[in-house]
Design an enzyme around this catalytic site. Structure first.
Site, short mmCIF file in Angstrom:
data_model
loop_
_atom_site.label_atom_id
_atom_site.label_comp_id
_atom_site.label_asym_id
_atom_site.label_seq_id
_atom_site.Cartn_x
_atom_site.Cartn_y
_atom_site.Cartn_z
N GLU A 1 9.01 18.33 -24.09
CA GLU A 1 8.09 18.76 -22.75
C GLU A 1 9.06 20.13 -22.27
OE1 GLU A 1 5.91 17.28 -21.32
OE2 GLU A 1 5.97 15.35 -22.04
N HIS B 1 7.17 9.43 -27.16
CA HIS B 1 6.33 10.08 -26.62
C HIS B 1 6.45 11.68 -26.85
CE1 HIS B 1 3.59 11.85 -23.44
NE2 HIS B 1 4.70 12.47 -22.86
N LYS C 1 3.19 11.52 -10.56
CA LYS C 1 2.31 10.53 -11.33
C LYS C 1 3.06 9.33 -11.67
CE LYS C 1 -0.83 13.66 -14.14
NZ LYS C 1 -1.09 14.20 -15.61
N GLU D 1 -4.11 17.08 -9.80
CA GLU D 1 -4.88 17.40 -11.10
C GLU D 1 -6.55 17.75 -11.10
OE1 GLU D 1 -4.94 14.62 -14.83
OE2 GLU D 1 -3.06 15.96 -15.26
N ASN E 1 -0.68 19.12 -19.44
CA ASN E 1 -0.94 18.01 -20.45
C ASN E 1 -1.09 18.94 -21.84
OD1 ASN E 1 -1.57 15.46 -19.06
ND2 ASN E 1 -3.25 16.78 -18.04
N HIS F 1 -1.24 11.81 -27.04
CA HIS F 1 -1.47 10.39 -26.56
C HIS F 1 -2.22 9.60 -27.38
CE1 HIS F 1 -0.79 11.27 -21.77
NE2 HIS F 1 0.22 11.15 -22.47
N ARG G 1 -3.11 21.79 -12.52
CA ARG G 1 -2.20 20.74 -12.95
C ARG G 1 -2.77 20.33 -14.44
NH1 ARG G 1 0.93 16.03 -9.67
NH2 ARG G 1 1.83 15.33 -11.47
N ARG H 1 0.85 -1.20 0.05
CA ARG H 1 -0.22 0.13 0.02
C ARG H 1 0.80 1.17 0.00
NH1 ARG H 1 -3.21 -3.37 3.71
NH2 ARG H 1 -5.09 -3.76 2.45
N HIS I 1 -0.76 16.76 -25.11
CA HIS I 1 -0.50 15.58 -24.91
C HIS I 1 -1.92 14.82 -25.26
CE1 HIS I 1 2.69 16.43 -22.52
NE2 HIS I 1 3.01 15.32 -21.82
N LYS J 1 7.38 22.80 -13.26
CA LYS J 1 6.68 21.59 -12.63
C LYS J 1 6.29 21.82 -11.24
CE LYS J 1 5.06 17.26 -13.70
NZ LYS J 1 5.64 16.19 -14.23
#
Length: 365
Positions: A186, A268, A144, A240, A248, A255, A244, A122, A251, A230
């Protein structure tokens, strides 16, 4: 020149250290955090060949008990099956809740190690030691983690902040040129969404496509300013819920392009470059920013050696459908991050499908 950037999150603040030669200080840095003695270092064969023994030596010299596991390289191995193998090593070596997983590698290694650490017992400690430009400026910071589902990128994941991010710019010397270019996407993103001065510095540079042509002081500037951007955003919005989402930028379509090409045609960052071009063109058509600004952005993207067009055989209808699988879809509406001026963007779900279709059609080679 070294820099320390604080990621100020209420429940778990941590530091990003950017310093040449700092890989050899990994053990000492971790020892200062009072972490448990057992460490599982996760890498891939290529990265481990270059830096694995140095990292392990540093950890052992600081009193840590280290085992390591190498994941196969590549986005297509970013799956739950790979995570299972990390769990197997963790179980075999009796990792405890005070133990730490160390991610030594690029974004794929970092995302998977972070997810394994988030879910083993956990949640145990994770330290990010990024070795690619993309991981240094983006994926190693902010917590993330995740893996891909066959129908979509990073659909399975968790937020799990690292205890430390250690960035050694010298390891970029062994990074393939294509990976360097992918990471630059990025960096450009941060210039568009947050840091106009960073954008200006990128404009002034004659070369952005190969490390050997980029001066070391600019590399340090890129790393520190990207990480600061960042950190600023994540500190204001860890999970997010609002701000935040601007990270993206590029993206959403990026994606979808990755997914439709089975993560084999584009890196990517290359897909993000295409996504930023598309977002800029959409913003122009919606009257949100100027044609001159999108041309400035696209010039930098090209200077970084990144693609700006879609493959001729990519089906636009399938691409539109793939957008619906994006994690940011809300009430069936696709949310886009669109620029309004250099250094500022807005998030909107009011982009007509006809506009998306038109832009994507114009971008086909």
């Amino acid at each position: 020149m070294s820099s320390v950037i604080k990621v100020d999150i209420p429940e778990k603040s941590y530091e990003i250290t950017v310093a040449p030669g700092s890989l050899d200080q990994l053990g000492a840095k971790m020892a200062g955090l009072k972490l448990g003695k057992k460490v599982l270092l996760v890498s891939n064969p290529m990265i481990f060949k270059h830096y694995g023994e140095r990292a392990i030596a540093s950890l052992q010299n600081a009193g840590f008990e280290v085992v390591h596991y190498n994941l196969p390289p590549g986005e297509r191995y970013k799956t739950l099956n790979s995570i299972q193998k990390i769990y197997d090593v963790a179980l075999e070596n009796r990792l405890e809740r005070s133990s730490t997983m160390v991610a030594l590698g690029g974004g794929v290694v970092g995302d998977m190690t972070g997810f394994a650490a988030a879910t083993w017992l956990r949640g145990i400690n994770v330290v990010q030691v990024p070795t690619s430009l993309l991981a240094m400026v983006d994926s190693s910071v902010g917590g993330k983690t995740g893996v891909n589902h066959p129908q979509g990128k990073n659909l399975i994941g968790a937020f799990h902040q690292p205890s430390l991010v250690l960035i050694d710019p010298e390891v970029l010397k062994t990074l393939p040129a294509r990976e360097f270019r992918a990471g630059m996407a990025e960096v450009i993103k941060y210039g568009v969404i947050w840091d106009a001065e960073l954008f200006t510095q990128l404009e002034r540079s004659k070369h952005l496509d190969q490390l050997r042509y980029v001066k070391s002081d600019l590399i340090n500037y890129i790393l520190t300013h990207s990480c600061q951007a960042k950190a600023d955003v994540v500190s204001k919005d860890e999970k997010e819920s609002g701000l935040r989402a601007i990270l993206n930028y590029g993206h959403t379509i990026g994606h979808a392009v990755e997914s439709l090409t089975n993560y084999r045609l584009f890196k990517h960052g290359e897909a993000v470059g295409i996504g930023m071009v598309a977002a800029g063109e959409i913003a122009v058509k919606l009257g949100l920013w100027q044609q001159t600004d999108t041309e400035r952005q696209n010039t930098i993207i090209k200077k970084a050696g990144l693609p700006t067009q879609l493959p001729a055989d990519l089906d636009i209808a399938e691409l539109i459908d793939a957008l619906q699988l994006d994690k940011k879809v809300k009430s069936g509406k696709v949310r886009f991050v669109l620029p309004t001026q250099i250094g500022e963007v807005k998030v909107t779900d009011e982009v007509p499908t006809d506009t998306i279709n038109q832009v994507l059609a114009e971008m086909k080679t």
